[in-house]
Design a protein around this motif. Structure first.
Motif, mmCIF file in Angstrom:
data_model
loop_
_atom_site.group_PDB
_atom_site.id
_atom_site.type_symbol
_atom_site.label_atom_id
_atom_site.label_comp_id
_atom_site.label_asym_id
_atom_site.label_seq_id
_atom_site.Cartn_x
_atom_site.Cartn_y
_atom_site.Cartn_z
ATOM 1 N N GLY A 119 3.351 8.648 0.785
ATOM 2 C CA GLY A 119 3.039 9.879 1.496
ATOM 3 C C GLY A 119 1.790 9.774 2.335
ATOM 4 O O GLY A 119 1.424 8.715 2.859
ATOM 5 N N GLU A 120 1.086 10.914 2.433
ATOM 6 C CA GLU A 120 -0.063 11.030 3.329
ATOM 7 C C GLU A 120 -1.208 10.120 2.905
ATOM 8 O O GLU A 120 -1.932 9.589 3.750
ATOM 9 C CB GLU A 120 -0.540 12.478 3.390
ATOM 10 C CG GLU A 120 -1.670 12.744 4.375
ATOM 11 C CD GLU A 120 -1.305 12.372 5.806
ATOM 12 O OE1 GLU A 120 -2.208 11.961 6.557
ATOM 13 O OE2 GLU A 120 -0.104 12.485 6.156
ATOM 14 N N ASP A 121 -1.406 9.928 1.592
ATOM 15 C CA ASP A 121 -2.501 9.074 1.122
ATOM 16 C C ASP A 121 -2.347 7.649 1.655
ATOM 17 O O ASP A 121 -3.308 7.020 2.105
ATOM 18 C CB ASP A 121 -2.539 9.045 -0.404
ATOM 19 C CG ASP A 121 -3.012 10.368 -0.992
ATOM 20 O OD1 ASP A 121 -3.608 11.160 -0.240
ATOM 21 O OD2 ASP A 121 -2.763 10.611 -2.185
ATOM 22 N N GLY A 122 -1.124 7.123 1.598
ATOM 23 C CA GLY A 122 -0.896 5.772 2.104
ATOM 24 C C GLY A 122 -1.078 5.681 3.593
ATOM 25 O O GLY A 122 -1.677 4.715 4.093
ATOM 26 N N ARG A 123 -0.560 6.669 4.341
ATOM 27 C CA ARG A 123 -0.727 6.646 5.802
ATOM 28 C C ARG A 123 -2.196 6.721 6.193
ATOM 29 O O ARG A 123 -2.636 6.060 7.140
ATOM 30 C CB ARG A 123 0.058 7.800 6.427
ATOM 31 C CG ARG A 123 1.572 7.594 6.409
ATOM 32 C CD ARG A 123 2.268 8.626 7.265
ATOM 33 N NE ARG A 123 2.169 9.963 6.691
ATOM 34 C CZ ARG A 123 3.045 10.450 5.804
ATOM 35 N NH1 ARG A 123 4.071 9.718 5.400
ATOM 36 N NH2 ARG A 123 2.907 11.676 5.331
ATOM 37 N N ARG A 124 -2.958 7.528 5.450
ATOM 38 C CA ARG A 124 -4.385 7.641 5.748
ATOM 39 C C ARG A 124 -5.104 6.326 5.487
ATOM 40 O O ARG A 124 -5.979 5.921 6.261
ATOM 41 C CB ARG A 124 -4.998 8.778 4.926
ATOM 42 C CG ARG A 124 -6.425 9.106 5.309
ATOM 43 C CD ARG A 124 -6.869 10.469 4.784
ATOM 44 N NE ARG A 124 -6.555 10.653 3.377
ATOM 45 C CZ ARG A 124 -5.679 11.551 2.907
ATOM 46 N NH1 ARG A 124 -5.027 12.342 3.757
ATOM 47 N NH2 ARG A 124 -5.459 11.665 1.608
ATOM 48 N N MET A 125 -4.751 5.640 4.396
ATOM 49 C CA MET A 125 -5.408 4.367 4.094
ATOM 50 C C MET A 125 -5.068 3.306 5.141
ATOM 51 O O MET A 125 -5.933 2.527 5.551
ATOM 52 C CB MET A 125 -5.025 3.861 2.701
ATOM 53 C CG MET A 125 -5.748 2.574 2.333
ATOM 54 S SD MET A 125 -5.285 1.945 0.724
ATOM 55 C CE MET A 125 -5.860 3.260 -0.315
ATOM 56 N N LEU A 126 -3.808 3.269 5.594
ATOM 57 C CA LEU A 126 -3.422 2.275 6.598
ATOM 58 C C LEU A 126 -4.151 2.500 7.912
ATOM 59 O O LEU A 126 -4.312 1.561 8.699
ATOM 60 C CB LEU A 126 -1.903 2.324 6.822
ATOM 61 C CG LEU A 126 -1.042 1.852 5.637
ATOM 62 C CD1 LEU A 126 0.433 2.059 5.940
ATOM 63 C CD2 LEU A 126 -1.321 0.385 5.320
ATOM 64 N N ALA A 127 -4.606 3.731 8.144
ATOM 65 C CA ALA A 127 -5.329 4.033 9.382
ATOM 66 C C ALA A 127 -6.819 3.732 9.264
ATOM 67 O O ALA A 127 -7.535 3.734 10.275
ATOM 68 C CB ALA A 127 -5.129 5.502 9.753
ATOM 69 N N VAL A 183 0.841 -1.199 0.000
ATOM 70 C CA VAL A 183 0.000 0.000 0.000
ATOM 71 C C VAL A 183 0.875 1.248 0.000
ATOM 72 O O VAL A 183 0.598 2.233 -0.701
ATOM 73 C CB VAL A 183 -0.947 -0.017 1.219
ATOM 74 C CG1 VAL A 183 -1.628 1.335 1.389
ATOM 75 C CG2 VAL A 183 -1.993 -1.108 1.057
ATOM 76 N N ARG A 184 1.957 1.237 0.785
ATOM 77 C CA ARG A 184 2.839 2.409 0.836
ATOM 78 C C ARG A 184 3.498 2.662 -0.524
ATOM 79 O O ARG A 184 3.702 3.823 -0.911
ATOM 80 C CB ARG A 184 3.913 2.213 1.906
ATOM 81 C CG ARG A 184 3.388 2.197 3.337
ATOM 82 C CD ARG A 184 4.523 2.226 4.346
ATOM 83 N NE ARG A 184 4.035 1.984 5.690
ATOM 84 C CZ ARG A 184 4.029 0.794 6.283
ATOM 85 N NH1 ARG A 184 4.515 -0.273 5.632
ATOM 86 N NH2 ARG A 184 3.563 0.654 7.500
ATOM 87 N N ARG A 185 3.815 1.594 -1.245
ATOM 88 C CA ARG A 185 4.406 1.770 -2.574
ATOM 89 C C ARG A 185 3.378 2.351 -3.551
ATOM 90 O O ARG A 185 3.702 3.216 -4.373
ATOM 91 C CB ARG A 185 4.922 0.433 -3.115
ATOM 92 C CG ARG A 185 6.147 -0.117 -2.414
ATOM 93 C CD ARG A 185 6.794 -1.213 -3.257
ATOM 94 N NE ARG A 185 7.714 -2.019 -2.480
ATOM 95 C CZ ARG A 185 7.397 -3.186 -1.924
ATOM 96 N NH1 ARG A 185 6.173 -3.682 -2.081
ATOM 97 N NH2 ARG A 185 8.286 -3.873 -1.230
ATOM 98 N N ALA A 186 2.154 1.841 -3.477
ATOM 99 C CA ALA A 186 1.116 2.290 -4.409
ATOM 100 C C ALA A 186 0.642 3.707 -4.092
ATOM 101 O O ALA A 186 0.325 4.482 -5.003
ATOM 102 C CB ALA A 186 -0.073 1.325 -4.377
#
Length: 544
Positions: A451-459, A445-448
């Motif tokens: 930045g902030e978009d990935g951190r938000r999705m992981l949360a 997910v972090r690769r795809a």
């Protein structure tokens, strides 16, 4: 607040004036025409209301509003000495009533054709000039509203909807994916609707009307509604234009037989209803890409138009718990399906085909595969409706853009209902993944989404479900990185309420993952990553 000459009797302010005097003054020209030329309906009435958030208008401002409305509608144009007699009365702070008799000073009937449209146009000008809340301008594409008599009758009979609304729904659902005119009428009759065709001397059908079984007028005849009385696009010529591009016939490939040779479906294999929804999801994604590619207006209009057929088909075959929201979404989108841009049929045939398949697949069930398939198609259908609204906004179709936004809101509610059970199961499986597997999916997910978009999705709570989908896809030989890259490349993703949830269904759909039966969790990837294809193209070939 105002009157035709500024001197009309005013019982509200003058203690010596009476209602009878005002009535006599207003009726003077009506009476002068004599009993033989007397109009059946000589009184014209219009209410004008400010929005709750607007400032309070003064008496003088309301008088200006009244004069502009009667001038715009042809009741009393500026500088016309023979204009009709009228008065404007203010009963409350936020609105006035305008009453007029439609006989001019030369005793001719006033020309007030399209008065509603002209009054609305003048009100939009006033809103803009005075800084009031601006409503969307009408464009003549709205469906006819039920009359007060129809509403009262429905309430008296204990019906939630009027006959007009129920018949409109029935006609739209009969049209969804219909191959030809004969099938359209056959569907209507199968739905229990009375159908009256107008047959010409040549034997051809010239028009049609429909009625609810058991509802009659004062003479005992059924209460018929012609197509135009239901909606502008439900006339027979408009229906024939859409039927001019029949949907292609889909032939489903035979699936594996049950091990015992009986008729029971293997665990995880989708029902006909679920399979139809999964194929619909593919077509919807193609339609999103088509709209995003800025096609010719006629092509885009055709796709936007038939998107309503998919909504109608889903509403017709939904579970009782989901039907109200899907039906509300279809009704809201109905205005968005119409515009003055002539629709091209050729590029919309595939969308009409999935509407036909959804109806042919029948009703969904509460089983896991059916619920997951419903969530999958709704998750992408929301994005298509949003894309349709964006196209309308770019074309300046304010009413249709607003209708698409309202439909998207209803679809989100329907999606939450459909996705609640399967997402909960997937979230539980995601939380039970080995730590190394879960970490690997988080890294994907972090690769795809760096930045902030990935951190938000992981949360997001739905990341657990996405992790479970990625792990299952990985175990089936797919590259999670390639799947995520392909899934996030589709248009309109940023408009989703939960990006993780949408990606969950897209990943499962791209990887062709079976929807597991209840109580049978899917095989998860091991803590050690399996050998993966080197490229996304290799991954695609491996899946095929």
């Amino acid at each position: 607040m105002a009157s035709w000459d500024g001197f009309a009797p005013d019982p509200g302010r003058d203690p010596n004036a009476t209602i009878k005097q005002l009535q006599t003054a207003l009726d003077m020209r009506v009476d002068q025409r004599g009993p033989r030329r007397r109009l059946k309906k000589p009184v014209w009435h219009c209410s004008v209301r400010a929005a709750p958030e607007d400032r309070m208008l003064s008496d003088e401002e309301w008088a200006v509003v009244a004069r502009r409305v009667v001038a715009a509608t042809g009741i009393a144009e500026d500088g016309d000495p023979d204009g009709c007699r009228w008065v404007a009365v203010r009963h409350a702070d936020d609105h006035i009533h305008i009453a007029a008799t439609i006989v001019r000073g030369d005793l001719r009937k006033a020309d007030i054709e399209f008065d509603f449209r002209r009054a609305q146009a003048e009100c939009r000008k006033i809103e803009k000039e005075w800084g009031l809340r601006e409503l969307n301008s009408g464009d003549g594409t709205a469906a006819k509203e039920p009359t007060n008599r129809e509403k009262h009758k429905a309430a008296r009979l204990g019906e939630v909807d009027t006959s007009r609304q129920r018949l409109r729904d029935a006609v739209r659902q009969a049209l969804a994916g219909a191959r030809d005119e004969a099938e359209f009428f056959a569907r209507l009759e199968a739905a229990g609707v009375l159908v009256n065709r107008k047959i010409g001397p040549s034997g051809d059908t010239l028009g049609y009307s429909v009625a609810v079984v058991g509802e009659h007028d004062a003479t005992g005849e059924p209460v018929w509604f012609g197509g135009y009385k239901l909606a502008p696009d439900l006339t027979l010529p408009k229906i024939r234009r859409r039927l001019g591009a029949p949907p292609p016939e889909h032939r489903e490939k035979p699936g594996p037989k049950a091990p015992d040779g009986g008729g029971r479906r293997p665990a995880g294999r989708p029902s006909p209803a679920a399979a139809a929804r999964l194929r619909a999801a593919d077509t919807v994604l193609e339609a999103i890409d088509l709209l995003g590619a800025e096609p010719e207006p006629e092509v885009a209009s055709g796709v936007v138009e038939v998107t309503g057929e998919v909504l109608d088909a889903l509403a017709a075959t939904a579970l009782p718990a989901q039907k109200p929201e899907l039906l509300a979404a279809a009704r809201a989108y109905e205005r968005a399906s119409r515009s003055h841009v002539r629709a091209a049929n050729a590029d919309s045939r595939a969308v009409r085909a999935v509407a036909r398949e959804v109806l042919s697949g029948g009703y969904t069930t509460n089983r896991g595969p059916d619920a997951a398939a419903a969530a999958t198609v709704l998750s992408v259908l929301i994005l298509l409706v949003i894309a349709a609204g964006r196209w309308h906004a770019e074309q300046g179709h304010r009413q249709q853009a607003a209708a698409a936004r309202a439909a998207a809101d209803r679809l989100r509610s329907a999606y939450r209902q459909a996705a609640d059970q399967p997402l909960a199961a997937l979230r539980q499986r995601g939380r039970q993944l080995p730590a190394a597997v879960r970490a690997r999916q988080a890294q994907a997910v972090r690769r795809a989404l760096p930045g902030e978009d990935g951190r938000r999705m992981l949360a997001e709570p739905e990341f657990d479900a996405l992790a479970a989908a990625l792990a299952e896809a990985e175990a089936a030989g797919n590259d999670p990185n390639a799947l995520l890259e392909q899934a996030r490349s589709w248009r309109e993703l940023d408009t989703a309420g939960s990006v993780a949830a949408v990606l969950t269904w897209r990943v499962r759909h791209l990887a062709k993952l079976p929807h597991p039966a209840a109580g049978k969790p899917p095989r998860a990837a091991s803590a050690t990553a399996p050998a993966l294809p080197a490229t996304a193209a290799d991954a695609s070939r491996q899946r095929r």
